[in-house]
Write an enzyme that holds these catalytic residues in place. Structure first.
Site, PDB file in Angstrom:
ATOM      1  N   ASP A  28       0.933  -1.815  -0.610  1.00  0.00           N
ATOM      2  CA  ASP A  28      -0.305  -0.322   0.258  1.00  0.00           C
ATOM      3  C   ASP A  28       1.355   1.052   0.193  1.00  0.00           C
ATOM      4  O   ASP A  28       1.674   1.752   1.014  1.00  0.00           O
ATOM      5  CB  ASP A  28      -0.740  -0.061   1.134  1.00  0.00           C
ATOM      6  N   GLU A  67     -11.459  -1.373   1.751  1.00  0.00           N
ATOM      7  CA  GLU A  67     -10.091  -1.079   2.293  1.00  0.00           C
ATOM      8  C   GLU A  67      -9.670   0.042   1.620  1.00  0.00           C
ATOM      9  O   GLU A  67     -10.536   0.622   0.121  1.00  0.00           O
ATOM     10  CB  GLU A  67      -9.159  -1.775   1.900  1.00  0.00           C
TER      11      GLU A  67
HETATM   12  C1  FRU Z   1      -4.704  -3.508   1.732  1.00  0.00           C
HETATM   13  C2  FRU Z   1      -4.184  -3.749   3.692  1.00  0.00           C
HETATM   14  C3  FRU Z   1      -4.949  -2.108   4.657  1.00  0.00           C
HETATM   15  C4  FRU Z   1      -4.006  -1.973   5.678  1.00  0.00           C
HETATM   16  C5  FRU Z   1      -3.042  -2.866   5.233  1.00  0.00           C
HETATM   17  C6  FRU Z   1      -2.191  -3.905   6.037  1.00  0.00           C
HETATM   18  O1  FRU Z   1      -3.602  -3.995   1.342  1.00  0.00           O
HETATM   19  O2  FRU Z   1      -5.264  -4.662   4.176  1.00  0.00           O
HETATM   20  O3  FRU Z   1      -6.181  -2.214   4.116  1.00  0.00           O
HETATM   21  O4  FRU Z   1      -4.238  -0.811   5.791  1.00  0.00           O
HETATM   22  O5  FRU Z   1      -3.246  -3.635   4.091  1.00  0.00           O
HETATM   23  O6  FRU Z   1      -0.877  -4.662   5.102  1.00  0.00           O
END
Ligand code: FRU
Length: 491
Positions: free
Chosen positions: A76, A338
């Protein structure tokens, strides 16, 4: 266009705006989400994409370059922005924040070890003139050891990790980094001793650019902003695997001077008492493809009750926030909405969020990707884009199982896990990270940013721009700034 398959009619949505404080939550209904299967071609042979090309990310090749030059796993990622989502460079240097983890870990182990790192590169260079991997320099971690664990009263955590958020730049190069501060309490077998504890937080620092490199200072304190309340947003007590994370702040053009935040949540029902209503299903009277609430509630679909939360800052420093009711729920549709974000265009509010194929509820199916909703304000009766909500998905064959990123299905399209965690940027550019590309006998794990793609966002549709880059694929890890600020930070 392939014929629309049999299935229910979508729920009518007016797009009408309500006040941000109102108790109105738009529903991404089962009737809406079942449009995903109506546009999937049931005759598509194995390993081919069954979904419409206009909402499918072009296939990403397996021989991708690594933006970190072998230093870290990257997933991310988010740019340095203002309240309108503009992306900034500081004295000619573009800056992005990324979740990173040590490459000695397996890529699927990353979540418990995530830390926020940053990268920088010179701005204004066309993608085709940059090094193939995007030309970023890895600047290191944002936080020193012992900073992000401060807010947890119970220090018996087994893992203390930093999850996604967003970064806002202010005068003088001040950066407000909003993120998810997380503590896990697990035993040696990896079982929860008590539920994990994700909190929405803020840390403030400064960005310094010499014009050649970039340093961050500050970020030595974390301010807790919000914990799930159990009334609007599900808590760990209600469901140990609840979702509460990914703060994204913005200014609503309709309410200048106020700062809002969207984030990922779940509907606040205890896991075993959760149920979905007629409105969550959203079928029209007499629809021959309708389901009953009894049927749906007995199907296991009630374990998937995502929502998108809204909060409002109550002070200028953005250190104090109040919850507002969720703006969108996906009860009995999916469990994870997300990294939500808003894009404002042509007087409309576009809400984007990512979801996995594997988090859809029983009876619902759709590709990994970014989904979108349009309305007349930040709280509206949102209409799912393109009928179903799908804005940009991985090439996927819904006629076959997905498998897992570490064990793809032989009949599935090799790109079904190619990208995730899409973030929509100015001009409809979309960045994402590579998860897995390939088939069981030959697949490669990612851990670096995918090629940037472009979608045209217009009215209640999005369309992939195949004229962008090479057949629709732009530069690897291309996260370009659209505004440059000087070292003093005056915009
Ligand atoms: C998306 C996610 C986010 C979280 C992160 C944790 O890829 O699930 O929602 O903040 O990855 O690794």
């Amino acid at each position: 266009l392939p014929a629309l398959q049999d299935g229910p009619e979508p729920t009518p949505h007016t797009q009408e705006a309500h006040a941000p404080e109102d108790d109105f939550t738009a529903k991404w209904t089962r009737a809406d989400a079942r449009q995903l299967q109506r546009v999937s071609d049931p005759t598509t042979p194995p390993r081919e994409n069954s979904m419409p090309a206009s909402q499918t990310m072009p296939e990403v090749p397996q021989d991708f370059p690594d933006m970190s030059n072998d230093q870290v796993w990257v997933w991310d990622s988010w740019p340095l922005t203002d309240e309108d989502g503009n992306q900034y460079s500081v004295k000619g240097q573009e800056i992005i924040f990324s979740l990173v983890a040590d490459r000695s870990l397996g890529f699927d182990e990353r979540h418990q070890y995530a830390k926020i790192g940053y990268f920088y590169r010179e701005t204004g260079v066309p993608a085709e003139e940059r090094p193939e991997n995007g030309g970023w320099t890895y600047g290191g971690l944002v936080f020193d050891e012992g900073v992000t664990d401060q807010i947890f009263e119970d220090k018996s955590f087994s893992h203390q990790t930093q999850w996604s958020g967003s970064a806002r730049v202010f005068k003088g190069g001040e950066v407000k980094l909003f993120f998810t501060d997380v503590a896990f309490y697990r035993d040696a077998q990896g079982q929860d001793v008590k539920p994990y504890d994700p909190r929405l937080t803020l840390s403030v620092g400064k960005v310094h650019s010499t014009g050649k490199d970039v340093k961050l200072t500050g970020f030595n304190k974390v301010t807790e902003l919000l914990q799930a309340d159990g009334e609007y947003y599900q808590t760990g007590e209600q469901n140990p695997s609840f979702n509460f994370r990914d703060p994204f702040t913005f200014e609503d053009p309709a309410h200048p001077g106020e700062t809002y935040m969207v984030f990922e949540g779940n509907t606040a029902m205890p896991r075993d008492e959760a149920y979905c209503t007629e409105e969550d299903l959203g079928y029209q009277a007499g629809d021959p493809f309708a389901e009953t609430t009894d049927e749906v509630n007995a199907s296991g679909a009630t374990y998937q009750i995502a929502n998108i939360g809204l909060a409002k800052a109550t002070n200028e420093d953005l250190t104090e926030w109040e919850f507002l009711p969720p703006i969108l729920s996906a009860n009995c549709v999916t469990d994870q909405t997300e990294r939500p974000q808003f894009v404002f265009k042509d007087g409309k509010s576009y809400l984007f969020t990512i979801t996995h194929r594997g988090t859809f509820a029983a009876g619902i199916d759709g590709p990994e990707g970014v989904y979108g909703f349009v309305g007349d304000g930040i709280r509206s009766d949102f209409k799912p884009l393109n009928g179903s909500g799908l804005a940009l998905g991985n090439p996927t064959n819904l006629n076959y199982q997905q498998g897992q990123p570490f064990a793809p299905n032989a009949d599935q399209h090799p790109g079904a896990f190619q990208a995730y965690s899409h973030y929509v940027m100015p001009g409809g550019l979309v960045q994402s990270f590579i998860d897995t590309i390939g088939s069981p006998d030959d697949f490669v794990r990612g851990g670096t940013l995918a090629p940037t793609v472009k979608m045209d966002i217009a009215g209640d549709t999005t369309n992939v721009d195949y004229s962008y880059g090479d057949g629709g694929l732009g530069g690897w890890a291309d996260v370009p700034a659209n505004i440059n600020i000087n070292p003093g930070g005056q915009v």
